[in-house]
Design a protein around this motif. Structure first.
Motif, PDB file in Angstrom:
ATOM      1  N   UNK A  33       0.818  -1.210   0.000  1.00  0.00           N
ATOM      2  CA  UNK A  33       0.000   0.000   0.000  1.00  0.00           C
ATOM      3  C   UNK A  33       0.852   1.260   0.000  1.00  0.00           C
ATOM      4  N   UNK A  34       2.001   1.209   0.635  1.00  0.00           N
ATOM      5  CA  UNK A  34       2.877   2.388   0.641  1.00  0.00           C
ATOM      6  C   UNK A  34       3.414   2.731  -0.744  1.00  0.00           C
ATOM      7  N   UNK A  35       4.101   1.795  -1.396  1.00  0.00           N
ATOM      8  CA  UNK A  35       4.584   2.132  -2.739  1.00  0.00           C
ATOM      9  C   UNK A  35       3.463   2.496  -3.711  1.00  0.00           C
ATOM     10  N   UNK A  36       2.303   1.847  -3.556  1.00  0.00           N
ATOM     11  CA  UNK A  36       1.191   2.188  -4.451  1.00  0.00           C
ATOM     12  C   UNK A  36       0.728   3.624  -4.219  1.00  0.00           C
ATOM     13  N   UNK A  37       0.693   3.997  -2.959  1.00  0.00           N
ATOM     14  CA  UNK A  37       0.310   5.355  -2.625  1.00  0.00           C
ATOM     15  C   UNK A  37       1.292   6.341  -3.249  1.00  0.00           C
ATOM     16  N   UNK A  38       2.568   6.007  -3.145  1.00  0.00           N
ATOM     17  CA  UNK A  38       3.609   6.840  -3.746  1.00  0.00           C
ATOM     18  C   UNK A  38       3.424   6.951  -5.245  1.00  0.00           C
ATOM     19  N   UNK A  39       3.141   5.814  -5.872  1.00  0.00           N
ATOM     20  CA  UNK A  39       2.928   5.806  -7.318  1.00  0.00           C
ATOM     21  C   UNK A  39       1.755   6.701  -7.694  1.00  0.00           C
ATOM     22  N   UNK A  75       9.587  16.594   6.352  1.00  0.00           N
ATOM     23  CA  UNK A  75       8.887  15.334   6.049  1.00  0.00           C
ATOM     24  C   UNK A  75       9.810  14.159   6.355  1.00  0.00           C
ATOM     25  N   UNK A  76       9.322  13.254   7.209  1.00  0.00           N
ATOM     26  CA  UNK A  76      10.109  12.049   7.499  1.00  0.00           C
ATOM     27  C   UNK A  76       9.334  10.861   6.942  1.00  0.00           C
ATOM     28  N   UNK A  77       9.839  10.321   5.863  1.00  0.00           N
ATOM     29  CA  UNK A  77       9.123   9.254   5.146  1.00  0.00           C
ATOM     30  C   UNK A  77      10.145   8.435   4.377  1.00  0.00           C
ATOM     31  N   UNK A  78      10.164   7.136   4.570  1.00  0.00           N
ATOM     32  CA  UNK A  78      11.195   6.335   3.892  1.00  0.00           C
ATOM     33  C   UNK A  78      10.747   5.808   2.531  1.00  0.00           C
ATOM     34  N   UNK A  79       9.475   5.964   2.228  1.00  0.00           N
ATOM     35  CA  UNK A  79       9.011   5.594   0.880  1.00  0.00           C
ATOM     36  C   UNK A  79       9.290   6.795  -0.013  1.00  0.00           C
ATOM     37  N   UNK A  80      10.386   6.685  -0.817  1.00  0.00           N
ATOM     38  CA  UNK A  80      10.888   7.880  -1.502  1.00  0.00           C
ATOM     39  C   UNK A  80       9.881   8.504  -2.455  1.00  0.00           C
ATOM     40  N   UNK A  81       9.080   7.658  -3.070  1.00  0.00           N
ATOM     41  CA  UNK A  81       8.096   8.180  -4.006  1.00  0.00           C
ATOM     42  C   UNK A  81       7.085   9.077  -3.286  1.00  0.00           C
ATOM     43  N   UNK A  82       6.693   8.662  -2.096  1.00  0.00           N
ATOM     44  CA  UNK A  82       5.762   9.482  -1.316  1.00  0.00           C
ATOM     45  C   UNK A  82       6.465  10.740  -0.833  1.00  0.00           C
ATOM     46  N   UNK A 110      -3.019  11.207   9.711  1.00  0.00           N
ATOM     47  CA  UNK A 110      -3.484  11.047   8.335  1.00  0.00           C
ATOM     48  C   UNK A 110      -3.284   9.592   7.908  1.00  0.00           C
ATOM     49  N   UNK A 111      -4.337   8.984   7.414  1.00  0.00           N
ATOM     50  CA  UNK A 111      -4.222   7.607   6.935  1.00  0.00           C
ATOM     51  C   UNK A 111      -3.745   7.581   5.491  1.00  0.00           C
ATOM     52  N   UNK A 112      -2.786   6.701   5.251  1.00  0.00           N
ATOM     53  CA  UNK A 112      -2.324   6.507   3.872  1.00  0.00           C
ATOM     54  C   UNK A 112      -3.040   5.295   3.296  1.00  0.00           C
ATOM     55  N   UNK A 113      -3.450   5.271   2.066  1.00  0.00           N
ATOM     56  CA  UNK A 113      -3.453   6.429   1.157  1.00  0.00           C
ATOM     57  C   UNK A 113      -4.467   7.481   1.592  1.00  0.00           C
ATOM     58  N   UNK A 114      -4.140   8.756   1.304  1.00  0.00           N
ATOM     59  CA  UNK A 114      -5.049   9.839   1.691  1.00  0.00           C
ATOM     60  C   UNK A 114      -6.370   9.698   0.964  1.00  0.00           C
ATOM     61  N   UNK A 115      -7.447   9.838   1.735  1.00  0.00           N
ATOM     62  CA  UNK A 115      -8.749   9.780   1.074  1.00  0.00           C
ATOM     63  C   UNK A 115      -8.955  11.021   0.222  1.00  0.00           C
ATOM     64  N   UNK A 116      -8.465  12.145   0.768  1.00  0.00           N
ATOM     65  CA  UNK A 116      -8.617  13.412   0.054  1.00  0.00           C
ATOM     66  C   UNK A 116      -7.279  14.147   0.119  1.00  0.00           C
ATOM     67  N   UNK A 117      -6.623  14.223  -1.034  1.00  0.00           N
ATOM     68  CA  UNK A 117      -5.266  14.771  -1.084  1.00  0.00           C
ATOM     69  C   UNK A 117      -5.232  16.233  -0.638  1.00  0.00           C
ATOM     70  N   UNK A 118      -6.198  17.029  -1.139  1.00  0.00           N
ATOM     71  CA  UNK A 118      -6.219  18.453  -0.802  1.00  0.00           C
ATOM     72  C   UNK A 118      -6.351  18.666   0.707  1.00  0.00           C
ATOM     73  N   UNK A 119      -7.241  17.841   1.292  1.00  0.00           N
ATOM     74  CA  UNK A 119      -7.455  17.949   2.730  1.00  0.00           C
ATOM     75  C   UNK A 119      -6.152  17.673   3.476  1.00  0.00           C
ATOM     76  N   UNK A 120      -5.434  16.652   3.037  1.00  0.00           N
ATOM     77  CA  UNK A 120      -4.188  16.269   3.700  1.00  0.00           C
ATOM     78  C   UNK A 120      -3.146  17.376   3.568  1.00  0.00           C
ATOM     79  N   UNK A 121      -3.043  17.925   2.341  1.00  0.00           N
ATOM     80  CA  UNK A 121      -2.046  18.979   2.119  1.00  0.00           C
ATOM     81  C   UNK A 121      -2.377  20.213   2.949  1.00  0.00           C
ATOM     82  N   UNK A 122      -3.674  20.532   3.001  1.00  0.00           N
ATOM     83  CA  UNK A 122      -4.077  21.698   3.797  1.00  0.00           C
ATOM     84  C   UNK A 122      -3.752  21.503   5.269  1.00  0.00           C
ATOM     85  N   UNK A 123      -3.945  20.278   5.756  1.00  0.00           N
ATOM     86  CA  UNK A 123      -3.636  19.986   7.156  1.00  0.00           C
ATOM     87  C   UNK A 123      -2.158  20.231   7.420  1.00  0.00           C
TER      88      UNK A 123
END
Lengths: 483, 132
Positions: A275-281, B5-12, B102-115
């Motif tokens: 779910x993490x990498x997919x979210x990133x994608x 931002x502390x996140x190890x999933x580089x794409x995120x 915030x739960x990943x994946x974000x249900x609402x991206x704008x809401x998350x960014x605004x937060x």
């Protein structure tokens, strides 16, 4: 006078003699009767359990109301009581070994062999008043026989005599009955072993099968089996054991449970890891999409985003099965079906799809768990598509029919090769699959979900143009208390 | 507006950085929790967005270490926890810090960014720290 006296003495002697003769005669008749009764008893008893009842039926014991036969097989911690009480009928109870030994010793040491209930106060025996009892010793068993009139009258001499002279002849009967009993038990045990033998086994009389064990019965086609061993049991009777190593058919409960729980863990791990990498994608493709200027490139990236969403949905759906998360919400039926069809777009490419709603459910709204319904329909449609694809059916078509008949029915059919009747029985068993890459979980999971919604999912045997499955969901009334 | 931002999933991590920068924020990123802790103690951020399950340590460890610098009240204002594993135990623990989750994946991206961008009062916090 003297002669008269002599005469009378002679007569008296004669009388005495005659009396003794007649006594002997009586005795002989008496013994004869006992012998007959004994023979009758041996014929009537078809097992040790029926002995107390038949024993009380003997002539001479008619006034007795209850009979208990208590048998202790040496080495056991319990003794079995076979009881017969007039009016109550037969019953079996258990006496623990200490109580049995106590009773046995009381009876053994007693001289007059007549007892009353005060002597066995604390024992778990339904005895009232005075009773007669006798103990027997066999090589493997200790036995107690008790009869009672359920009153407090002291037994008279004749009764005592009858009981003890008769019971002294019972030992061979007990021996016979118990031998028969243990032989029966051995046979039952043996048959059980044969049934549970871990290889398919059959016993033939000439060409005819007279016995099949459990595994053998489950087999669909035993003619292809290799013979592992065969041996002659008796004239014309032989047993055959077959080779057996098909793992798929050998899913014992434990094995099955292990697979299911392993799968649950696996799904959970997959969900966490993917779910993490997919979210990133998903996030990054949206950024790239917004920066793209070329329309073709934009659409391409858009497709990536859609695929990512689909992957997320699939993972979500699979992990939902293992959670109790059950959100219901009001949705349009048409929207649900459309969504399920959209999700199967890539699988159903090149396959014609028709959806037919009956009039009354065109605008139907349902209070359901959306994800579940979509997942179920997704599953059925993908199954149909795969069947059509592998069979290379001409003009492949998937038909979805929706109608209401008290409940809501959604029928998903295809015009593929269909499913053989005997295979259809296994369709809903976990890990049963006809596909090379199938998990064998789609249908069982779907059925489980439908049933949690108080509906059902079944194979439509009446449909002959291909395979067809029917989803039944409750609609009317507001009692949708799903668990 | 400084965001960490502390996140190890580089794409995120990179996507979030880009999205936030587009909206005018200055963003620094870390994949390692330990490196992030050192940085938090040294530098001031208006917002720290922290993933819970990092490769080396957990987001909870980072918050605990940050207690050296911030009071609980301040932690609730500065930190945003992101999590993909919303097990009831984890959520309960996260709630103890009273910060946004915030739960990943974000249900609402704008809401998350605004937060993440909706920053209030943190300036006062840091000014206070600097005068101390």
């Amino acid at each position: 006078m003297k002669s008269l006296e002599q005469e009378s003495n002679k007569l008296l002697k004669k009388y005495a003699h005659l009396q003794s003769v007649s006594n002997k005669h009586d005795q002989i008749i008496h013994w004869q009767k006992k012998k007959d009764s004994l023979e009758k008893l041996m014929v009537l008893c078809d097992g040790i359990e029926s002995f107390p009842k038949e024993f009380l039926n003997l002539e001479g014991l008619h006034s007795y109301l209850s009979c208990h036969l208590i048998i202790h097989e040496k080495g056991n911690t319990q003794a079995a009581c076979f009881n017969y009480i007039h009016e109550d009928g037969s019953s079996n109870t258990i006496l623990n070994i200490n109580d049995f030994n106590y009773l046995f010793n009381v009876i053994k040491k007693s001289k007059n062999k007549s007892f009353n209930q005060s002597q066995i106060k604390n024992l778990n025996l339904k005895l009232v008043g005075t009773f007669l009892a006798k103990e027997f010793i066999l090589p493997k068993y200790n036995i107690i026989l008790v009869i009672s009139r359920n009153d407090f009258l002291v037994p008279n001499k004749e009764e005592l005599h009858f009981f003890y002279s008769f019971s002294s002849m019972l030992l061979p009967i007990f021996n016979g009955l118990l031998y028969q009993e243990s032989a029966n038990r051995k046979i039952i045990h043996l048959i059980h072993c044969l049934h549970e033998y871990p290889y398919p086994m059959a016993i033939y009389h000439q060409q005819e099968i007279i016995f099949k064990n459990t595994i053998f019965k489950k087999l669909e086609n035993y003619e292809d089996l290799k013979v592992k061993e065969s041996f002659l049991v008796k004239d014309n009777i032989y047993a055959v054991i077959y080779e057996y190593n098909e793992l798929a058919e050998h899913t014992s409960d434990i094995f099955h449970f292990q697979r299911v729980s392993l799968l649950g863990e696996l799904l959970n791990t997959l969900r966490h890891e993917l779910s993490n990498p997919l979210f990133g994608l998903g996030l990054s493709s949206k950024i790239i999409e917004s920066e793209m200027k070329n329309q073709d490139d934009k659409e391409l990236v858009e497709e990536i985003a859609k695929s990512v969403e689909r992957c997320q949905l699939i993972i979500e759906n699979f992990s939902n099965i293992y959670s109790n998360n059950n959100k219901t919400q009001m949705v349009s039926l048409q929207k649900l079906i459309d969504e399920a069809i959209t999700l199967t777009k890539s699988e159903t490419r090149g396959i014609e799809r028709t959806i037919a709603y009956s009039e009354e459910c065109g605008n139907l709204n349902l209070e359901v768990n959306q994800t579940w319904v979509i997942q179920i329909l997704f599953n059925l449609i993908v199954n149909a598509a795969q069947a059509l694809r592998t069979s290379q059916t001409l003009k492949p078509t998937i038909t979805v029919k929706v109608w209401i008949d008290h409940d809501l029915y959604i029928k998903v059919s295809d015009n593929g090769p269909g499913i053989e009747k005997k295979k259809a029985d296994y369709l809903f068993q976990p890990f049963y699959t006809t596909k090379e890459s199938g998990t064998g979980l789609g249908l069982p999971i779907s059925r489980n979900l439908v049933r949690r919604m108080k509906g059902d999912l079944y194979f439509d045997f009446a449909y002959t143009k291909g395979a067809s499955f029917i989803v039944k969901l409750p609609i009317n009334n507001n009692e949708h208390t799903y668990h | 507006m400084n965001i960490l931002i502390i996140e190890d999933e580089l794409l995120i991590q990179k996507s979030l950085k880009k999205l936030l920068e587009k909206r005018g924020a200055t963003v620094k990123t870390f994949a390692s929790g330990r490196d992030a802790i050192k940085d938090i103690l040294k530098n001031n951020y208006d917002r720290i967005v922290c993933d819970l399950m990092l490769k080396d340590i957990t987001g909870f460890d980072i918050i605990e270490e940050s207690k050296k610098k911030y009071q609980l009240k301040e932690i609730a204002q500065i930190f945003i926890i992101m999590t993909a594993y919303n097990s009831p135990q984890v959520l309960a623990k996260a709630k103890e810090y009273h910060c946004t989750i915030l739960n990943k994946p974000f249900e609402n991206l704008e809401f998350a960014l605004n937060a993440m961008l909706n920053i209030s009062n943190t300036k006062a916090i840091h000014e206070q720290h600097e005068t101390n």
